[in-house]
Design an enzyme around this catalytic site. Structure first.
Site, PDB file in Angstrom:
ATOM      1  N   GLU A 300       4.020  28.051 -17.991  1.00 53.54           N
ATOM      2  CA  GLU A 300       3.593  28.273 -16.606  1.00 53.54           C
ATOM      3  C   GLU A 300       2.158  28.802 -16.527  1.00 53.54           C
ATOM      4  O   GLU A 300       1.918  29.928 -16.063  1.00 53.54           O
ATOM      5  CB  GLU A 300       4.573  29.217 -15.890  1.00 53.54           C
ATOM      6  CG  GLU A 300       5.968  28.617 -15.805  1.00 53.54           C
ATOM      7  CD  GLU A 300       6.976  29.475 -15.053  1.00 53.54           C
ATOM      8  OE1 GLU A 300       6.656  30.638 -14.731  1.00 53.54           O
ATOM      9  OE2 GLU A 300       8.084  28.969 -14.773  1.00 53.54           O
ATOM     10  N   GLU A 420      12.379  24.128 -17.605  1.00 55.34           N
ATOM     11  CA  GLU A 420      13.250  25.127 -16.999  1.00 55.34           C
ATOM     12  C   GLU A 420      13.764  24.565 -15.688  1.00 55.34           C
ATOM     13  O   GLU A 420      13.005  23.942 -14.933  1.00 55.34           O
ATOM     14  CB  GLU A 420      12.506  26.438 -16.708  1.00 55.34           C
ATOM     15  CG  GLU A 420      11.981  27.178 -17.917  1.00 55.34           C
ATOM     16  CD  GLU A 420      11.232  28.458 -17.527  1.00 55.34           C
ATOM     17  OE1 GLU A 420      11.353  28.882 -16.345  1.00 55.34           O
ATOM     18  OE2 GLU A 420      10.531  29.007 -18.377  1.00 55.34           O
TER      19      GLU A 420
END
Length: 688
Positions: A300, A420
């Site tokens: 991220e 994810e």
């Protein structure tokens, strides 16, 4: 050598003896989860004889159970006899190697485990020509196991990243362990990772495991940033366990992304030096590892203080380019190792996908994988702004995200991993989103990811699979997820039928979502309900007759009286709870902004959401662009204590002295009005 062999036998490891066409096998059969009429089974097959290429496992269910879906094997049935055959990527089983597959099944009466299995015609006795009994673990509380000494049976082919990523489906995240920020992997509350945990995850049918790793607290200072030897060895130990289990394994640089990498706009030189030093050491440590190990550049990626989006993208490109160069230059298996490259924020928005595609195109490396994360349409994912249902808006957000990465990457033969996925409300607990609406989301998620050829990795920080119990916290959820790997499941407009305790009982209707399947009937426990007398189906409308509802509610006690299951031609059954209720009753109260609770007699009903407005109609409280407040952040029901708590986060953004009108929405359809006024640190709640 004799002493070594004796030691292995004492440890319970089978030692192959040279023989012509030696045959032998061991089977571990377990029930991972079970619910009325259905269960999830896992089967691990260990070849104790000579290597085989192409396998067929046969067994007979003793109680008439049936397999309804399977993963990692092609399963057919003839009566009670079941035959599971290999799929393309797990046909070869070396001596002492294990392959695993799983299935969803149905049962009535009892669910006794089969006791005899035959692999390619040879009865599995647990030895080569021996008489030991097969290992059978029929109880859902018994954890399946796979030998941690299993060697991988297939490897990704260089230049065929698409095939390798397809073989990685499905995947699971070992979250909040090696990525925990603190002294060690237990800093965020999870126990130390064990080989048994990974064995169990593998036996559940997962083919890949993402092992997030945070390095910030485990290396020295500039200029070398030397990684602590003990930490690097621990990471290698867990990776090696996973590879031995036959997993594809992904490791990365994880929470470092927001701890120090994010300062790159103002500290580019130091951040890049630290990042490069870490990847240089990681690449060197793993250069000789199996090609089943893949590297992810950073989790991220985000940049604080960037002048604009273009600068953030430029900085990410610089990191990804440096990462690729370091790994490739380190040689060994890293020269062709699969590398996972995130978009900015690991977002599937077009503004982040398109620049990432430009980087991939310019790089021209055939062994790259694109990755994004997906946690759903935000209002639904956290239950705010009235996002209580899996509706067309939620579905459109999902299909839009998956279509964008498919069109940008997959259609160009660049594989995509959703590294994810889940729902953001899970950060608090999995009950933030109503159960049936949650299940519909995951059913559609799995189906559409499969449709778009995207590999998915479930985010699990310990709230799904128990790290020591090896039990799933939500059997319905994991059942739906597993089913979605191979097929669709039928659902309905709701998983709840509310019946007023005081009103006359009438028929009740739901809309079936067939999802391309056919409706097979209703069942209560092991008893089939009668078409016509108990229910009717007209098009997609399922109607329970008044007579059936009367029988199902029984004595009409508040709450769930019974559960029935809608069964379809494939997938898992859809549970429907028959609930007796009356309109809830609230009461006045006083308290403080730090501790205020509305007395509530729920009387079988459940709270869906809450609105908050001032007298002039404007929105009150946090997120004042909507009247609907965030579930479990600003308010939360407590069905045991018979209260609805209004949290400090709510009152922190409520105007002093202005009365707030609250509207509580319940799943039965009931709506109740309540008034609160904040005066200093005190709160008064009234019904008028």
């Amino acid at each position: 050598m004799a002493g070594g062999a004796a030691a292995l036998l004492a440890a319970g490891v089978m030692v192959a003896v040279s023989a012509q066409a030696a045959a032998g096998c061991r089977v571990t059969y377990s029930v991972a989860s079970q619910w009325p009429g259905g269960f999830t089974g896992n089967v691990a097959v260990t070849n104790l004889g000579d290597p085989i290429n192409g396998w067929s496992l046969v067994w007979t269910f003793p109680n008439g159970q049936a397999v309804t879906q399977a993963w990692n094997a092609a399963v057919t049935s003839s009566g009670s006899q079941v035959t599971a055959r290999n799929v393309s990527y797990n046909a070869a089983i070396a001596t002492n190697a294990t392959v695993s597959f799983g299935f969803n099944g149905s049962w009535t009466g009892s669910n006794t485990a089969p006791t005899s299995f035959a692999l390619n015609g040879t009865v599995c006795t647990g030895s080569v020509g021996g008489t030991a009994s097969p290992t059978v673990s029929p109880s859902a509380s018994v954890s399946p196991s796979v030998s941690p000494t299993v060697s991988p049976t297939t490897s990704p082919q260089p230049g065929n990243a698409m095939a390798a990523v397809a073989a990685m489906q499905p995947g699971w995240n070992l979250g909040n362990s090696l990525d925990a920020v603190g002294a060690d992997e237990t800093a965020w509350g999870n126990p130390r990772v064990t080989a048994a945990l990974l064995d169990n995850v593998r036996a559940q049918g997962f083919n890949s495991i993402r092992i997030p790793v945070t390095w910030s607290n485990h290396h020295g200072s500039a200029p070398n940033y030397t990684i602590d030897a003990a930490w690097l060895n621990r990471v290698k130990e867990v990776v090696d366990w996973a590879i031995a289990d036959g997993f594809y394994v992904m490791i990365n640089i994880h929470h470092d992304s927001w701890q120090w990498i994010n300062t790159m706009p103002s500290d580019r030189t130091n951040v890049l030096a630290r990042y490069n030093a870490l990847w240089t050491q990681i690449a060197a440590a793993f250069r000789g590892h199996s090609s089943r190990l893949v590297f992810e550049s950073v989790n991220e990626p985000q940049f604080t203080g960037a002048s604009d989006e273009a600068q953030s993208i430029s900085l990410l490109n610089e990191l990804n380019t440096s990462f690729r160069s370091i790994v490739r230059a380190s040689g060994g298996g890293n020269a062709s190792r699969l590398l996972v490259i995130p978009t900015l924020h690991t977002s599937a928005d077009a503004a982040r996908v398109d620049p990432a595609l430009n980087w991939f195109t310019a790089t021209g490396d055939a062994n790259l994988i694109a990755t994004v994360h997906y946690y759903g349409y935000w209002p639904f994912s956290v239950n705010v702004a009235g996002g209580t249902r899996f509706d067309a808006t939620v579905q459109s957000d999902l299909t839009g995200a998956f279509d964008r990465v498919y069109n940008a990457f997959v259609a160009r033969r660049i594989p995509v991993i959703i590294g994810e996925y889940g729902l953001l409300g899970f950060d608090r607990h999995t009950g933030t989103i109503e159960q049936g609406e949650k299940l519909k989301f995951f059913e559609y998620f799995g189906y559409y990811a499969r449709n778009r050829q995207i590999t998915t990795m479930l985010w699990d920080n310990g709230q799904h699979l128990g790290r020591t119990s090896f039990a799933w916290a939500d059997a319905e959820l994991i059942g739906q997820i597993k089913s979605s790997w191979t097929t669709r499941s039928g659902t309905a407009s709701s998983d709840q039928v509310y019946v007023s305790r005081t009103a006359a009982i009438t028929s009740k209707s739901l809309t079936l979502n067939l999802n391309g399947l056919s409706f097979q009937g209703l069942r209560q426990g092991t008893t089939d309900l009668a078409n016509g007398a108990d229910y009717t189906v007209s098009g997609s409308t399922l109607t329970l007759t008044a007579a059936a509802v009367t029988r199902l509610v029984g004595s009409r006690a508040y709450g769930v009286n019974t559960n029935i299951q809608a069964r379809f031609s494939a997938g898992v059954p859809w549970r429907i709870s028959i609930i007796t209720y009356d309109t809830p009753i609230l009461a006045g109260a006083t308290g403080t902004t730090g501790a205020f609770a509305v007395p509530a007699q729920f009387r079988g009903d459940q709270l869906a959401t809450m609105e908050a407005r001032y007298a002039d109609g404007s929105n009150a409280g946090p997120h004042n662009w909507t009247s609907f407040k965030e579930f479990d952040v600003t308010f939360a029901p407590n069905y045991t204590a018979n209260t609805i708590t209004l949290k400090p986060e709510f009152f922190a953004e409520v105007n002093e002295g202005q009365r707030v009108t609250l509207t509580f929405h319940f799943w039965s359809g009931a709506q109740l009005t309540y008034y609160v006024t904040k005066s200093g640190g005190n709160v008064t709640g009234t019904l008028t």
